[in-house]
Design a protein around this motif. Structure first.
Motif, mmCIF file in Angstrom:
data_model
loop_
_atom_site.group_PDB
_atom_site.id
_atom_site.type_symbol
_atom_site.label_atom_id
_atom_site.label_comp_id
_atom_site.label_asym_id
_atom_site.label_seq_id
_atom_site.Cartn_x
_atom_site.Cartn_y
_atom_site.Cartn_z
ATOM 1 N N LEU A 392 0.816 -1.206 0.000
ATOM 2 C CA LEU A 392 0.000 0.000 0.000
ATOM 3 C C LEU A 392 0.855 1.263 0.000
ATOM 4 O O LEU A 392 0.519 2.255 -0.646
ATOM 5 N N ALA A 393 1.979 1.224 0.713
ATOM 6 C CA ALA A 393 2.884 2.381 0.708
ATOM 7 C C ALA A 393 3.423 2.622 -0.690
ATOM 8 O O ALA A 393 3.565 3.771 -1.135
ATOM 9 N N GLY A 394 3.711 1.533 -1.394
ATOM 10 C CA GLY A 394 4.198 1.663 -2.762
ATOM 11 C C GLY A 394 3.174 2.283 -3.689
ATOM 12 O O GLY A 394 3.521 3.019 -4.613
ATOM 13 N N VAL A 395 1.894 2.019 -3.432
ATOM 14 C CA VAL A 395 0.831 2.580 -4.269
ATOM 15 C C VAL A 395 0.565 4.043 -3.916
ATOM 16 O O VAL A 395 0.364 4.883 -4.793
ATOM 17 N N LEU A 396 0.573 4.373 -2.624
ATOM 18 C CA LEU A 396 0.168 5.712 -2.189
ATOM 19 C C LEU A 396 1.257 6.758 -2.327
ATOM 20 O O LEU A 396 0.977 7.909 -2.679
ATOM 21 N N LEU A 397 2.517 6.397 -2.056
ATOM 22 C CA LEU A 397 3.576 7.407 -1.998
ATOM 23 C C LEU A 397 3.726 8.225 -3.278
ATOM 24 O O LEU A 397 3.748 9.462 -3.223
ATOM 25 N N PRO A 398 3.840 7.609 -4.462
ATOM 26 C CA PRO A 398 3.980 8.432 -5.667
ATOM 27 C C PRO A 398 2.800 9.365 -5.889
ATOM 28 O O PRO A 398 2.981 10.520 -6.287
#
Length: 545
Positions: A392-398
């Protein structure tokens, strides 16, 4: 717009107006005097210190202990250079939210909702809620591991920690909360004496910190995924939402932004020192022993201390792990409560007592209670939850950084405080790099057998595309500035007094956002990225079933 005419500013909670009452000093609301002399500046800095230190040290949480411990135990100090490369990323991203908070008086989630529409606002708030809830679970996993090594029963340790975390923020006294947080920040320095006890070769540490290299004989796929993990644990989405809202709640105004920047730099120093220490002493502990290359968890690192260096450093490491997990849980929970309070137009301030802001405190305490309960329930797949945090962090950060970059170029929002061209170039490169790294991370979850060649291909291809996009965006922005009849710097030629007094107008009075060509390109990239990332996540879930 004058700071004294607060009715004209976009303040969503009246508790966000008033004296700055920091852990180490007070600045009166009407204090606009120029700071002359080092003592006056030091007193001002002490009053402002807090947001940058808390957000940075809070990021060295349970997940960071695990990631940095894995890095040192599996690959020694060979990957220390990744931390040096993250320093400008941390400063650029967090400095932008510092400016947004001080000038707008509106939280990150609410700005996204108002300027980009209900879809993106809901997407950001819901994604942040899910990610933060899972992140808090990992904090309690860290607490339980540390307590277990110290001989404290798991149930007792987790429950006592949960009560402490809830109580620390529920007094209705902002200064009291910040003082508790600063004690935890000071507690993070326990990592330094541990480093001295283990005394790894500092010349090698210094060399590896500034020399990019890959661990000899390591599998490229594993190393790349760990590097992405380091990026993800060092630059987390909740940090953007937390610092902007905390700056607002602390009542920091544009006049004190330079002190906020100094606070942020101090926080970055602490987070990098802590990360370097963890990688370095973990590498030293396990070098030449059977455990090297076989990381398990932070609890096993405590056991490694006791086995090879005595119980004292192991106890100190366990205390540092508990300290980091508590401050991480506090900051992550607050970032969620602030964001939802902003979006739902609820009272949301640590200056208010729970009876005066029940929704805000219910969200904060509810997240803590649910996370603690999940850790204590037998059979809950904690490993799966930890992996979900990374995904989820990979999806949200950008997406969060794309919104941040566009907002910091929105003149309706920041006026003369919009990004400089240099900041935009750096931010564009950062966004592009995060998108590429996030695609690799998400792909690795969806396709566990992904090859090294595929990862290298994504890096090279994505890097070239990202570089081209970053160049195009900045060329378009420069042309649009020229078409308006002047360079962006001409908009900054105003008096220092006017610069300090500028505040964003109430949200209802802002002109609707008109996306420039460059911003339209960023939004197109974001939509494509999210389609690809979410597609891979859905595939992973279906495949697992």
């Amino acid at each position: 717009m004058s700071e004294n005419k607060n009715i004209q500013a976009a303040v969503l909670d009246s508790a966000h107006i008033g004296d700055i009452r920091g852990a180490f000093g007070t600045i009166r609301h009407n204090d606009t005097a120029k700071r002359t002399g080092w003592f006056a500046r030091l007193r001002t800095l002490l009053a402002i210190i807090g947001p940058g230190l808390i957000v940075m040290v809070g990021d060295n949480d349970a997940g960071a202990f695990s990631t940095y411990g894995q890095t040192g135990q599996n690959y020694g100090t060979a990957l220390l250079w990744t931390l040096a490369m993250l320093i400008p990323v941390l400063y650029v991203s967090q400095e932008m939210v510092l400016r947004l908070g001080a000038i707008t008086g509106v939280g990150h989630a609410r700005l996204i909702l108002e300027r980009f529409g209900k879809f993106w606002g809901a997407f950001s708030a819901i994604d942040l809620l899910l990610l933060n809830a899972l992140t808090i679970v990992t904090e309690f996993i860290g607490i339980s591991l540390g307590m277990e090594f110290l001989g404290v029963p798991k149930v007792m340790g987790v429950l006592l920690s949960a009560v402490f975390i809830m109580a620390a923020a529920s007094t209705g006294d902002f200064r009291r909360f910040e003082r508790v947080s600063m004690l935890l920040v000071i507690g993070s320095l326990i990592l330094v004496p541990i480093l001295v006890m283990v005394h790894p070769p500092m010349s090698q540490v210094a060399h590896d910190f500034v020399t990019p290299q890959m661990p000899a004989g390591a599998k490229l796929t594993d190393v790349m995924l760990l590097i992405i993990g380091i990026v993800g644990t060092t630059v987390a989405p909740w940090q953007l939402f937390f610092q902007q809202s905390y700056v607002i709640d602390k009542r920091i105004t544009p006049r004190f932004i330079k002190y906020g920047r100094a606070d942020l730099l101090l926080g970055i120093v602490l987070v990098i020192v802590g990360a370097v220490a963890m990688i370095s002493f973990t590498a030293q502990i396990f070098a030449g022993h059977p455990e090297f290359g076989n990381f398990q968890d932070a609890g096993a690192i405590c056991a490694g201390f006791a086995k090879y260096y005595g119980r004292l450093p192991g106890v100190l490491f366990a205390i540092a792990l508990i300290d980091a997990s508590i401050i991480g849980a506090m900051a992550v929970s607050l970032s969620t409560a602030y964001a939802l309070g902003d979006v739902l137009s609820l009272k949301h301030s640590l200056h208010r007592k729970p009876t005066d802001a029940p929704g805000f405190y219910a969200m904060y305490c509810g997240l803590i209670a649910v996370a603690a309960a999940l850790v204590l329930i037998p059979g809950v797949p904690l490993g799966l939850l930890t992996n979900a945090v990374q995904t989820l962090a990979g999806v949200l950060l950008p997406s969060a950084v794309v919104f941040l970059l566009i907002l910091c170029n929105d003149k309706e929002v920041l006026g003369p405080w919009v990004n400089t061209r240099t900041t935009n170039v750096m931010a564009a490169v950062i966004v592009a790099a995060l998108v590429v790294l996030s695609v690799i991370l998400t792909a690795s979850v969806a396709f566990p057998d992904i090859s090294s060649e595929t990862i290298v291909g994504i890096l090279i291809g994505g890097g070239l595309i990202s570089l081209i996009c970053a160049i195009v965006v900045n060329v378009l922005r420069a042309r649009e500035a020229a078409d308006r009849g002047g360079d962006e710097q001409s908009d900054r030629q105003i008096s220092q007094k006017a610069l300090y007094e500028f505040r964003m107008a109430p949200l209802a009075k802002l002109k609707p956002m008109t996306l420039s060509s460059g911003n339209k390109l960023w939004m197109s990239i974001l939509r494509i990225y999210l389609l690809v990332a979410m597609g891979m996540v859905i595939y992973s879930v279906i495949h697992a079933i």
